[in-house]
Scaffold this active site. Structure first.
Site, PDB file in Angstrom:
ATOM      1  N   SER A 126       0.802  -1.225   0.000  1.00  0.00           N
ATOM      2  CA  SER A 126       0.000   0.000   0.000  1.00  0.00           C
ATOM      3  C   SER A 126       0.833   1.271   0.000  1.00  0.00           C
ATOM      4  O   SER A 126       0.364   2.320  -0.432  1.00  0.00           O
ATOM      5  CB  SER A 126      -0.945   0.016   1.207  1.00  0.00           C
ATOM      6  OG  SER A 126      -0.218  -0.060   2.416  1.00  0.00           O
TER       7      SER A 126
ATOM      8  N   GLY B 156      -1.766  -4.437   1.005  1.00  0.00           N
ATOM      9  CA  GLY B 156      -1.874  -5.642   1.810  1.00  0.00           C
ATOM     10  C   GLY B 156      -0.977  -6.776   1.364  1.00  0.00           C
ATOM     11  O   GLY B 156      -0.962  -7.830   2.000  1.00  0.00           O
TER      12      GLY B 156
ATOM     13  N   ASN C 183       4.059  -5.858   5.630  1.00  0.00           N
ATOM     14  CA  ASN C 183       2.884  -6.648   6.005  1.00  0.00           C
ATOM     15  C   ASN C 183       3.264  -7.997   6.586  1.00  0.00           C
ATOM     16  O   ASN C 183       2.508  -8.584   7.368  1.00  0.00           O
ATOM     17  CB  ASN C 183       1.968  -6.836   4.790  1.00  0.00           C
ATOM     18  CG  ASN C 183       1.107  -5.608   4.543  1.00  0.00           C
ATOM     19  OD1 ASN C 183       0.610  -4.995   5.473  1.00  0.00           O
ATOM     20  ND2 ASN C 183       0.962  -5.235   3.291  1.00  0.00           N
TER      21      ASN C 183
ATOM     22  N   ASP D  75      -5.749   7.384   9.370  1.00  0.00           N
ATOM     23  CA  ASP D  75      -5.505   6.066   9.981  1.00  0.00           C
ATOM     24  C   ASP D  75      -4.167   6.006  10.702  1.00  0.00           C
ATOM     25  O   ASP D  75      -3.876   5.027  11.384  1.00  0.00           O
ATOM     26  CB  ASP D  75      -5.589   4.959   8.936  1.00  0.00           C
ATOM     27  CG  ASP D  75      -4.553   5.096   7.816  1.00  0.00           C
ATOM     28  OD1 ASP D  75      -3.637   5.927   7.934  1.00  0.00           O
ATOM     29  OD2 ASP D  75      -4.681   4.350   6.825  1.00  0.00           O
TER      30      ASP D  75
ATOM     31  N   HIS E  74      -0.843   5.306   6.830  1.00  0.00           N
ATOM     32  CA  HIS E  74      -0.448   5.578   5.456  1.00  0.00           C
ATOM     33  C   HIS E  74      -0.071   7.044   5.258  1.00  0.00           C
ATOM     34  O   HIS E  74      -0.811   7.929   5.675  1.00  0.00           O
ATOM     35  CB  HIS E  74      -1.581   5.218   4.493  1.00  0.00           C
ATOM     36  CG  HIS E  74      -1.916   3.766   4.514  1.00  0.00           C
ATOM     37  ND1 HIS E  74      -2.868   3.228   5.356  1.00  0.00           N
ATOM     38  CD2 HIS E  74      -1.400   2.724   3.819  1.00  0.00           C
ATOM     39  CE1 HIS E  74      -2.935   1.926   5.171  1.00  0.00           C
ATOM     40  NE2 HIS E  74      -2.051   1.594   4.251  1.00  0.00           N
TER      41      HIS E  74
END
Length: 216
Positions: A41, A78, A107, A191, A194
């Site tokens: 991402s 992801g 991840n 969030d 990011h």
């Protein structure tokens, strides 16, 4: 995962999937350099306007500096190193890149996967790309401090070890000056994971010196 408690907190990528993130992002014209970016991402423009991520900015910089190149962004939010390894052969055959940028691994740690698996997958991808005639640039990530200093060092070191063993280029930390800078809180989306659009130029600046070397 937890939010950002302070300005020097480092972050990770979310396990979300955006279908369009795997599509191509091309510089103007087809030239001797064909750059394939295989990432997650952080490279897939998660939460950003299309064309505003660091990979799109890379294509723009190449064009502005009159470096003939085509950039394909094969990043998926992801994705893990296992996922990247599974789809790399098809990408190599289709695009026939001269340079492969591997921005994967965050991840893996977020999901608690063994570090050896991450290192093995990165090594296999590096070797596959090199055997296909491409140079490789490995883009590293770092762990937030709550994972522990020892684990954080081991995780950061695996990128350097793979790059050293297989004679690949290395960017130690994609988010240098972003996640650990004085304005970290302002450079992340709501969030707190990011980076915002304002951080993408700094991310490209972290990648550019090593990538430019491999284009010479």
């Amino acid at each position: 995962m937890e939010g950002l408690p302070g300005l020097r907190r480092r972050h990770f990528i979310a396990g979300l999937y955006i279908p369009w993130a795997a599509g191509p992002s091309r510089a103007q014209g087809r030239g001797p350099h064909r750059i394939l970016v295989v990432g997650d991402s952080l490279s897939a423009e998660y939460g950003l306007r299309r064309g505003s991520g660091w990979v799109a900015l890379l294509a723009q910089r190449l064009a502005a500096q009159k470096i003939p190149a085509e950039v394909r962004n094969a990043s998926i939010s992801g994705d893990t190193t296992s996922g990247g390894r599974a789809r790399l052969a098809a990408l190599l055959a289709d695009f026939q890149p001269t340079l492969v940028v591997l921005e994967l691994g965050g991840n893996d740690a977020l999901r608690g996967l063994p570090l050896k698996n991450t290192a093995d997958n990165l090594a296999a991808m590096t070797q596959a790309a090199q055997q296909a005639g491409a140079r490789v640039l490995i883009v590293g990530m770092q762990m937030p401090p709550n994972y522990g200093a020892a684990y954080g060092r081991q995780f950061a070191d695996l990128f350097a070890e793979v790059a050293r063993t297989h004679k690949a280029g290395l960017v130690p930390f994609l988010l240098e000056g972003v996640a650990d800078g004085p304005d970290a809180a302002a450079l992340f989306q709501a969030d707190r994971i990011h980076p915002r659009e304002e951080a993408q130029a700094a991310m490209l600046d972290n990648v550019w010196p090593e990538l430019r070397k491999l284009l010479r």
